[in-house]
Design a protein around this motif. Structure first.
Motif, PDB file in Angstrom:
ATOM      1  N   THR A  61      41.652  41.692  45.300  1.00  0.00           N
ATOM      2  CA  THR A  61      43.090  41.807  45.067  1.00  0.00           C
ATOM      3  C   THR A  61      43.886  40.821  45.925  1.00  0.00           C
ATOM      4  N   HIS A  86      48.185  48.494  41.293  1.00  0.00           N
ATOM      5  CA  HIS A  86      48.286  47.078  41.654  1.00  0.00           C
ATOM      6  C   HIS A  86      49.741  46.669  41.874  1.00  0.00           C
ATOM      7  N   ASP A 123      42.052  41.682  35.734  1.00  0.00           N
ATOM      8  CA  ASP A 123      41.172  42.440  36.617  1.00  0.00           C
ATOM      9  C   ASP A 123      40.367  43.422  35.776  1.00  0.00           C
ATOM     10  N   GLY A 183      39.396  50.062  40.650  1.00  0.00           N
ATOM     11  CA  GLY A 183      40.583  49.563  41.335  1.00  0.00           C
ATOM     12  C   GLY A 183      41.279  50.474  42.319  1.00  0.00           C
TER      13      GLY A 183
HETATM   14 MG    MG Z   1      40.121  45.459  42.566  1.00  0.00          MG
END
Ligand code: MG
Ligand code: ADP
Length: 682
Positions: free
Chosen positions: A292, A322, A386, A540
């Motif tokens: 990230t 995110h 992603d 994530g």
């Molecule tokens: Mg990630």
């Protein structure tokens, strides 16, 4: 006329009806029929009786001795036996339900029999027999075995292919450049097609196959490498003007030092971004390796260069997560970060769209929605995806049609075994994060049976008392989101009853966005001690204080999914644990649990996953980009694949490849591919 323009009706013996049936096998043209390769050979070569082992299938040549004996039994069953002299051995040949052969078994006549040899009884159960005085069709040969079905039988298919070879064999054209055939000692295409259908011996069949496998892999690689070459040559991407100093200043604002791996990867990305051709780069790194931040630096660079950036993720939960982390990283240095998901109110959505169009928003985070129709950017310089596995050629075309040709960085935490990297991702440049941030301890993984749930609960108590947090993942019910949700609700009740004094959160796909948001916020701020969740947390999610991952009915999950889930812990300085609760009955299930306890290295996990499942199944989806090869076997023919890749890269990099007559045939192949029509080859 070319072979791929002639339909199979041109072959004597192919009726309209049969033509239809052939379509089901993907056979439409003469070229298709000639390229309908056998998947193995049946061996009818004459064997020596002394060298044939008990139980083997073999073909013997001999002379009929004495009269046959016919027995009837059951309703309509028959057993026909006859003495046959093979070399100097007298054996008994047995036929079941072939009574019509009786009158042909005349003493003194030569015969060839194929069947299962039973040495101690000196007996053969015959499956095929031929009389040389009537001509030999099979005996002495290797017979091709094709994939057939319906009214299409082996003998019919063989006959039609041989007919096609007879009528059109001379028209088979060479596909490969002579220099490559010389280099690898490959036979011409025409010979290869003849020999693969009718090999004189195994070695010849193998040599023919090798030639055709190379061709298949080479043409596939040619497409990927041509795509890369064209892409590089076009020079019509965004040349980001980024000064190194502003990047260094930004990196200094981060709460940690970049790992050497991260530094190296950032440099690779910045070189691509400065270049006027389009970046097409894959960033692979195990869960927790710090992708990230790398994405944030790249997005920062795009904005500093006067453009906008987009981060595209597969789910809304991830988008929100995110969005929050980018706001922390980029908002602090004055960038405007926006969020675009399907669940925005109309008004919010209109504001975001206007912001993008006017350039008020620098970086947008969202799902697929961010590149859909109706979303316009002032100047889109970089798209980061992603966990999408692949930013397809199609998605790129959508952007091109809107006049955008941004750099693309594809991030994945599924480390891709080398085999797949050069097939599915052969057109991408690859960067790899090899190390995890310093101070991370390996995650300890244990596999327990269901009857040890009490101990698992004790473990939760211990971690929570130490100030840490836990995930408890519910069993996965395949194809049923509804049952998954029910499971989560049940498990939540059960855990809450076990720990009345703790705060137990619940997260599943049916919650509204606001509800999900609230649960995730509470969990990341340690207001919730245990988060019961479905696999929505698979990718994530980043809460470094969580140290215990418990997965219920772990055998229902695939290896890469288990590894992804495990990657939710071990993201901070504390020792982390993963507990798999499973009583797998299948050997494959036990093997998966074993692999999980043996390694927490994602590259190793995916290597063994590939071994267990085979490449076709590896990504589980068609979008993986791994084609179904006709002949080539990704595991067995890996060496050939590498050769083909190198040769294709070298060839497409040569200027004369795009003009010389010698390569016209190959350019044709490229032009005919959807991938290269108009848009790329003009
Ligand atoms: Mg990630
Ligand atoms: P990935 O997306 O590769 O799974 P993340 O980018 O979410 O990993 O990073 C995992 C965690 O490690 C995050 O909490 C992040 O802030 C932290 N992190 C990233 N890079 C470093 C670093 N160089 N040093 C220390 N922590 C880092």
């Amino acid at each position: 006329m070319k072979l791929d323009e002639l339909t199979v009706r041109q072959i004597k013996g192919v009726s309209a009806q049969k033509e239809q049936e052939l379509h089901a096998f993907g056979v439409h043209t003469i070229a298709d029929l000639l390229d309908y390769f056998p998947f193995r050979y049946e061996d009818y070569r004459i064997r020596n009786i002394g060298e044939t082992k008990d139980g083997e299938k073999a073909t013997f040549e001999g002379k009929i001795m004495g009269n046959p004996l016919l027995q009837r039994y059951g309703k309509a069953k028959t057993r026909l036996t006859c003495k046959i002299a093979i070399e100097n051995v007298l054996i008994t040949a047995v036929w079941f339900n072939r009574h019509f052969l009786q009158e042909q078994l005349i003493p003194g006549r030569d015969i060839v029999i194929t069947g299962k040899w039973e040495q101690h009884r000196l007996q053969m159960t015959v499956s095929d027999s031929e009389f040389p005085d009537k001509g030999k069709a099979r005996s002495g040969t290797l017979q091709s075995v094709y994939s057939v079905g319906g009214s299409i039988t082996q003998p019919w298919m063989r006959k039609m292919i041989n007919q096609a070879l007879l009528q059109y064999g001379e028209m088979i054209e060479e596909m490969l450049p002579v220099e490559l055939m010389d280099k690898h000692g490959l036979m011409p295409r025409k010979e290869a097609v003849m020999h693969i259908h009718n090999p004189e011996d195994i070695a010849m069949g193998q040599a023919a196959r090798r030639r055709l496998v190379f061709e298949e892999l080479f043409l596939f690689q040619l497409k990927l490498q041509a795509y890369r070459t064209i892409n590089r040559k076009r020079q019509d991407g965004v040349a980001h003007v980024v000064d190194g100093e502003s990047i260094r200043v930004f990196v200094r604002t981060l709460p940690f030092e970049l790992t050497d791996s991260q530094k190296k990867v950032v440099n690779e990305i910045l070189i691509d971004m400065r270049n006027p051709s389009c970046m097409n780069r894959l960033l692979q790194g195990d869960v927790g390796s710090g992708k990230t931040v790398v994405a944030a630096i790249a997005l920062f660079a795009a904005v500093k260069a006067g453009h906008q950036g987009a981060l595209m993720v597969p789910t809304e939960i991830l988008a929100e997560q995110h969005y929050r982390s980018l706001q922390k990283l980029l908002g602090g240095v004055g960038l405007q970060v926006g969020l675009l998901t399907g669940s925005l109110t109309d008004k919010k959505r209109r504001d975001v769209l206007a912001g993008l169009q006017m350039g008020l928003i620098d970086v947008i985070v969202g799902t697929q929605a961010i590149i859909q129709e109706g979303v316009n950017f002032r100047s889109l310089g970089l798209v980061v995806t992603d966990e999408q596995h692949r930013f397809g050629v199609n998605q790129r075309s959508v952007l091109r049609r809107k006049g955008m040709n941004p750099d693309v960085l594809t991030m994945t935490a599924t480390p891709i075994p080398r085999t797949l990297a050069i097939t599915a991702f052969g057109d991408l440049d690859v960067s790899t994060l090899r190390e995890r941030p310093q101070g991370r301890k390996p995650i300890q993984t244990n596999w327990v049976k269901h009857n040890m749930l009490d101990r698992v609960l004790g473990f939760i108590r211990r971690e929570v008392e130490a100030g840490r947090q836990c995930y408890f993942i519910c069993p996965l019910i395949e194809e049923s989101d509804k049952l998954d949700v029910q499971n989560a609700i049940d498990l939540h009740i059960q855990i809450q009853q076990a720990f009345p004094d703790l705060r137990i959160g619940l997260l599943h796909g049916r919650l509204t966005t606001a509800e999900k948001d609230e649960v995730m916020r509470a969990f990341s701020e340690n207001e919730v001690h245990v988060l019961v969740a479905t696999t929505v947390v698979e990718v994530g999610v980043d809460v470094p204080n969580a140290t215990l991952m418990i997965i219920m009915d772990a055998e229902r999950f695939g290896l890469s999914q288990l590894h992804q889930l495990r990657g939710r812990v071990g993201r901070g300085a504390h020792q982390s644990y993963c507990v798999l609760i499973a009583d797998p009955k299948s050997e494959n299930g036990r093997e998966r649990m074993k692999i999980m306890t043996e390694t927490d290295d994602g590259f190793e996990v995916s290597r063994r996953d590939l071994e267990l499942r085979g490449p076709g199944d590896f990504f589980g989806t068609k979008q993986s980009g791994v084609p179904d090869f006709k002949l080539a076997d990704m595991a067995a023919d890996f060496g050939v694949l590498e050769d083909a890749r190198d040769d294709a890269a070298e060839l497409t990099a040569r200027p004369d490849f795009w003009s010389a007559a010698a390569y016209a045939r190959m350019r044709d192949v490229l032009r005919r591919e959807q991938l290269f029509q108009g848009e790329l080859l003009d």
